[in-house]
Design a protein around this motif. Sequence first.
Motif: not given
Length: 133
Positions: A66-73
């Motif tokens: 699994t992975a977590s998706v983070e919007l950085t910009d």
Amino acid sequence: MEDTVKTEEKAVPAKFSKIVSEIEQMSVLDLNELVKVFEEKFGVSATAVAAAGPASAGPAEEEKATASVELTDGGANKIAVIKVVKEVLGLGLKEAKDLVDGAPAMLKADMKKEDAAALKKSIEEAGGKVTLK
């Protein structure tokens, strides 16, 4: 959506049913704010608890899948990024806009790696920047 199904299958003790019901109805932004309130109020960190999980072999294998998706910009073309976030996460326009405007923001945690990579690609094609964790 699969996370919601899994959560509904688990039995919730009666003493927590009201709290769980209220949390289920919160938006992503409200949940994020609630976590920050808990961190400040009780002097804990949600990331410290998550980091402690992979100590045994079972969760370590799950972490790899699994992975977590983070919007950085949100990028220069925020409208396109908002559309992608709205569509993929099934959010309302305001919630999607608030997430993109509030970058860095966690979009979705514990996705299958393939799904996370597809979401990352879609957002990057729209002009946003994403980090997989």
